[in-house]
Design a protein around this motif. Structure first.
Motif, PDB file in Angstrom:
ATOM      1  N   THR A   1      -4.226 -10.213   3.598  1.00 13.02           N
ATOM      2  CA  THR A   1      -2.846  -9.764   3.732  1.00 13.02           C
ATOM      3  C   THR A   1      -2.081 -10.836   4.509  1.00 13.02           C
ATOM      4  O   THR A   1      -2.686 -11.774   5.046  1.00 13.02           O
ATOM      5  CB  THR A   1      -2.758  -8.431   4.498  1.00 13.02           C
ATOM      6  N   ALA A   2      -0.760 -10.683   4.603  1.00 21.17           N
ATOM      7  CA  ALA A   2       0.046 -11.625   5.379  1.00 21.17           C
ATOM      8  C   ALA A   2      -0.418 -11.670   6.831  1.00 21.17           C
ATOM      9  O   ALA A   2      -0.339 -12.707   7.492  1.00 21.17           O
ATOM     10  CB  ALA A   2       1.522 -11.238   5.302  1.00 21.17           C
ATOM     11  N   GLY A   3      -0.947 -10.558   7.323  1.00 24.14           N
ATOM     12  CA  GLY A   3      -1.442 -10.496   8.692  1.00 24.14           C
ATOM     13  C   GLY A   3      -2.876 -10.961   8.850  1.00 24.14           C
ATOM     14  O   GLY A   3      -3.411 -10.966   9.957  1.00 24.14           O
ATOM     15  N   GLY A   4      -3.547 -11.345   7.765  1.00 26.05           N
ATOM     16  CA  GLY A   4      -4.897 -11.875   7.839  1.00 26.05           C
ATOM     17  C   GLY A   4      -6.011 -10.869   7.603  1.00 26.05           C
ATOM     18  O   GLY A   4      -7.184 -11.219   7.681  1.00 26.05           O
ATOM     19  N   THR A   5      -5.667  -9.620   7.297  1.00 34.52           N
ATOM     20  CA  THR A   5      -6.687  -8.612   7.035  1.00 34.52           C
ATOM     21  C   THR A   5      -7.381  -8.900   5.708  1.00 34.52           C
ATOM     22  O   THR A   5      -6.718  -9.149   4.707  1.00 34.52           O
ATOM     23  CB  THR A   5      -6.053  -7.203   6.994  1.00 34.52           C
ATOM     24  N   ARG A   6      -8.715  -8.845   5.720  1.00 28.64           N
ATOM     25  CA  ARG A   6      -9.475  -9.064   4.488  1.00 28.64           C
ATOM     26  C   ARG A   6      -9.348  -7.842   3.583  1.00 28.64           C
ATOM     27  O   ARG A   6      -9.469  -6.717   4.041  1.00 28.64           O
ATOM     28  CB  ARG A   6     -10.949  -9.269   4.811  1.00 28.64           C
ATOM     29  N   LEU A   7      -9.160  -8.111   2.289  1.00 24.21           N
ATOM     30  CA  LEU A   7      -9.140  -7.054   1.283  1.00 24.21           C
ATOM     31  C   LEU A   7     -10.095  -7.437   0.161  1.00 24.21           C
ATOM     32  O   LEU A   7      -9.918  -8.463  -0.495  1.00 24.21           O
ATOM     33  CB  LEU A   7      -7.728  -6.848   0.727  1.00 24.21           C
ATOM     34  N   TYR A   8     -11.098  -6.606  -0.041  1.00 24.04           N
ATOM     35  CA  TYR A   8     -12.124  -6.861  -1.042  1.00 24.04           C
ATOM     36  C   TYR A   8     -11.777  -6.161  -2.351  1.00 24.04           C
ATOM     37  O   TYR A   8     -11.354  -5.015  -2.362  1.00 24.04           O
ATOM     38  CB  TYR A   8     -13.487  -6.375  -0.537  1.00 24.04           C
ATOM     39  N   SER A   9     -11.989  -6.856  -3.445  1.00 29.47           N
ATOM     40  CA  SER A   9     -11.725  -6.322  -4.780  1.00 29.47           C
ATOM     41  C   SER A   9     -12.990  -5.671  -5.333  1.00 29.47           C
ATOM     42  O   SER A   9     -14.089  -5.887  -4.808  1.00 29.47           O
ATOM     43  CB  SER A   9     -11.302  -7.459  -5.709  1.00 29.47           C
ATOM     44  N   PRO A  10     -12.848  -4.902  -6.422  1.00 30.18           N
ATOM     45  CA  PRO A  10     -14.053  -4.396  -7.090  1.00 30.18           C
ATOM     46  C   PRO A  10     -15.003  -5.523  -7.496  1.00 30.18           C
ATOM     47  O   PRO A  10     -16.223  -5.374  -7.396  1.00 30.18           O
ATOM     48  CB  PRO A  10     -13.494  -3.650  -8.304  1.00 30.18           C
ATOM     49  N   ALA A  11     -14.474  -6.670  -7.916  1.00 28.44           N
ATOM     50  CA  ALA A  11     -15.328  -7.816  -8.265  1.00 28.44           C
ATOM     51  C   ALA A  11     -16.066  -8.334  -7.034  1.00 28.44           C
ATOM     52  O   ALA A  11     -17.238  -8.719  -7.124  1.00 28.44           O
ATOM     53  CB  ALA A  11     -14.491  -8.926  -8.901  1.00 28.44           C
ATOM     54  N   ASP A  12     -15.396  -8.347  -5.878  1.00 27.09           N
ATOM     55  CA  ASP A  12     -16.055  -8.754  -4.638  1.00 27.09           C
ATOM     56  C   ASP A  12     -17.189  -7.793  -4.291  1.00 27.09           C
ATOM     57  O   ASP A  12     -18.265  -8.227  -3.846  1.00 27.09           O
ATOM     58  CB  ASP A  12     -15.071  -8.787  -3.464  1.00 27.09           C
TER      59      ASP A  12
ATOM     60  N   MET B   1      -8.251  -7.185 -16.235  1.00 22.68           N
ATOM     61  CA  MET B   1      -9.004  -8.098 -15.402  1.00 22.68           C
ATOM     62  C   MET B   1      -8.363  -8.236 -14.025  1.00 22.68           C
ATOM     63  O   MET B   1      -9.062  -8.333 -13.037  1.00 22.68           O
ATOM     64  CB  MET B   1      -9.097  -9.453 -16.104  1.00 22.68           C
ATOM     65  N   ALA B   2      -7.044  -8.223 -13.940  1.00 24.01           N
ATOM     66  CA  ALA B   2      -6.361  -8.385 -12.660  1.00 24.01           C
ATOM     67  C   ALA B   2      -6.718  -7.262 -11.698  1.00 24.01           C
ATOM     68  O   ALA B   2      -6.866  -7.498 -10.513  1.00 24.01           O
ATOM     69  CB  ALA B   2      -4.857  -8.459 -12.875  1.00 24.01           C
ATOM     70  N   GLU B   3      -6.864  -6.053 -12.199  1.00 25.53           N
ATOM     71  CA  GLU B   3      -7.227  -4.924 -11.342  1.00 25.53           C
ATOM     72  C   GLU B   3      -8.606  -5.120 -10.733  1.00 25.53           C
ATOM     73  O   GLU B   3      -8.851  -4.712  -9.606  1.00 25.53           O
ATOM     74  CB  GLU B   3      -7.178  -3.603 -12.124  1.00 25.53           C
ATOM     75  N   ARG B   4      -9.494  -5.747 -11.461  1.00 24.90           N
ATOM     76  CA  ARG B   4     -10.857  -5.954 -10.994  1.00 24.90           C
ATOM     77  C   ARG B   4     -10.931  -6.997  -9.889  1.00 24.90           C
ATOM     78  O   ARG B   4     -11.843  -6.981  -9.070  1.00 24.90           O
ATOM     79  CB  ARG B   4     -11.717  -6.408 -12.180  1.00 24.90           C
ATOM     80  N   THR B   5      -9.956  -7.891  -9.839  1.00 22.58           N
ATOM     81  CA  THR B   5      -9.986  -8.971  -8.857  1.00 22.58           C
ATOM     82  C   THR B   5      -8.957  -8.804  -7.737  1.00 22.58           C
ATOM     83  O   THR B   5      -8.888  -9.652  -6.852  1.00 22.58           O
ATOM     84  CB  THR B   5      -9.771 -10.329  -9.546  1.00 22.58           C
ATOM     85  N   ARG B   6      -8.190  -7.739  -7.771  1.00 18.36           N
ATOM     86  CA  ARG B   6      -7.174  -7.509  -6.728  1.00 18.36           C
ATOM     87  C   ARG B   6      -7.824  -6.843  -5.523  1.00 18.36           C
ATOM     88  O   ARG B   6      -8.517  -5.839  -5.640  1.00 18.36           O
ATOM     89  CB  ARG B   6      -6.050  -6.627  -7.274  1.00 18.36           C
ATOM     90  N   GLY B   7      -7.614  -7.417  -4.344  1.00 12.22           N
ATOM     91  CA  GLY B   7      -8.195  -6.877  -3.118  1.00 12.22           C
ATOM     92  C   GLY B   7      -7.576  -5.547  -2.739  1.00 12.22           C
ATOM     93  O   GLY B   7      -6.360  -5.444  -2.640  1.00 12.22           O
ATOM     94  N   VAL B   8      -8.418  -4.540  -2.555  1.00 10.05           N
ATOM     95  CA  VAL B   8      -7.923  -3.207  -2.203  1.00 10.05           C
ATOM     96  C   VAL B   8      -8.722  -2.543  -1.074  1.00 10.05           C
ATOM     97  O   VAL B   8      -8.228  -1.617  -0.448  1.00 10.05           O
ATOM     98  CB  VAL B   8      -7.910  -2.254  -3.428  1.00 10.05           C
ATOM     99  N   PHE B   9      -9.939  -3.017  -0.809  1.00  8.69           N
ATOM    100  CA  PHE B   9     -10.803  -2.372   0.174  1.00  8.69           C
ATOM    101  C   PHE B   9     -10.838  -3.168   1.471  1.00  8.69           C
ATOM    102  O   PHE B   9     -11.103  -4.369   1.463  1.00  8.69           O
ATOM    103  CB  PHE B   9     -12.246  -2.251  -0.350  1.00  8.69           C
ATOM    104  N   ALA B  10     -10.598  -2.491   2.591  1.00  7.16           N
ATOM    105  CA  ALA B  10     -10.725  -3.126   3.901  1.00  7.16           C
ATOM    106  C   ALA B  10     -12.193  -3.475   4.138  1.00  7.16           C
ATOM    107  O   ALA B  10     -13.095  -2.910   3.506  1.00  7.16           O
ATOM    108  CB  ALA B  10     -10.227  -2.185   4.989  1.00  7.16           C
ATOM    109  N   ILE B  11     -12.448  -4.377   5.062  1.00  5.56           N
ATOM    110  CA  ILE B  11     -13.818  -4.843   5.302  1.00  5.56           C
ATOM    111  C   ILE B  11     -14.753  -3.708   5.692  1.00  5.56           C
ATOM    112  O   ILE B  11     -15.903  -3.669   5.273  1.00  5.56           O
ATOM    113  CB  ILE B  11     -13.841  -5.985   6.350  1.00  5.56           C
TER     114      ILE B  11
END
Length: 96
Positions: free
Chosen positions: A39-50, A1-11
């Motif tokens: 990210t710490a710098g504010g970049t959005r990261l979208y997860s597979p769930a997103d 489940m954690a993999e599905r909600t972890r942000g990995v894709f840039a906007i």
């Protein structure tokens, strides 16, 4: 489940995956329809769930719902999922 909600894709990648404009993704975030990681710098990261949620938003828009209606539908769908999980959990505790 954690993999599905972890942000990995840039906007930009997320927008391409769901065939939406980047500006729309920002609006959906401001409206609380989606909550990507940052990210710490504010970049959005979208997860597979997103990404799944953005596809659902697109479907609801195509059905003619406005953003307020979509927010309500998503809240109700989330609640149903939580309640179904609770029912499954409770049923698993019962011994026949």
């Amino acid at each position: 489940m954690a993999e599905r909600t972890r942000g990995v894709f840039a906007i930009s990648v997320a927008a391409e995956m769901v065939a939406m404009q980047i500006q729309n993704l920002r609006v959906y975030e401001r409206r609380g329809l989606v909550d990507p990681d940052r990210t710490a710098g504010g970049t959005r990261l979208y997860s597979p769930a997103d990404i799944e949620r953005l596809h659902r938003i697109r479907e609801l828009l195509a059905e003619g719902l406005n953003l307020a209606g979509i927010a309500q539908v998503l809240r109700l769908e989330d609640r149903v999922r939580r309640l179904e999980g609770e029912v499954d959990r409770l049923r698993g505790r019962r011994t026949p």
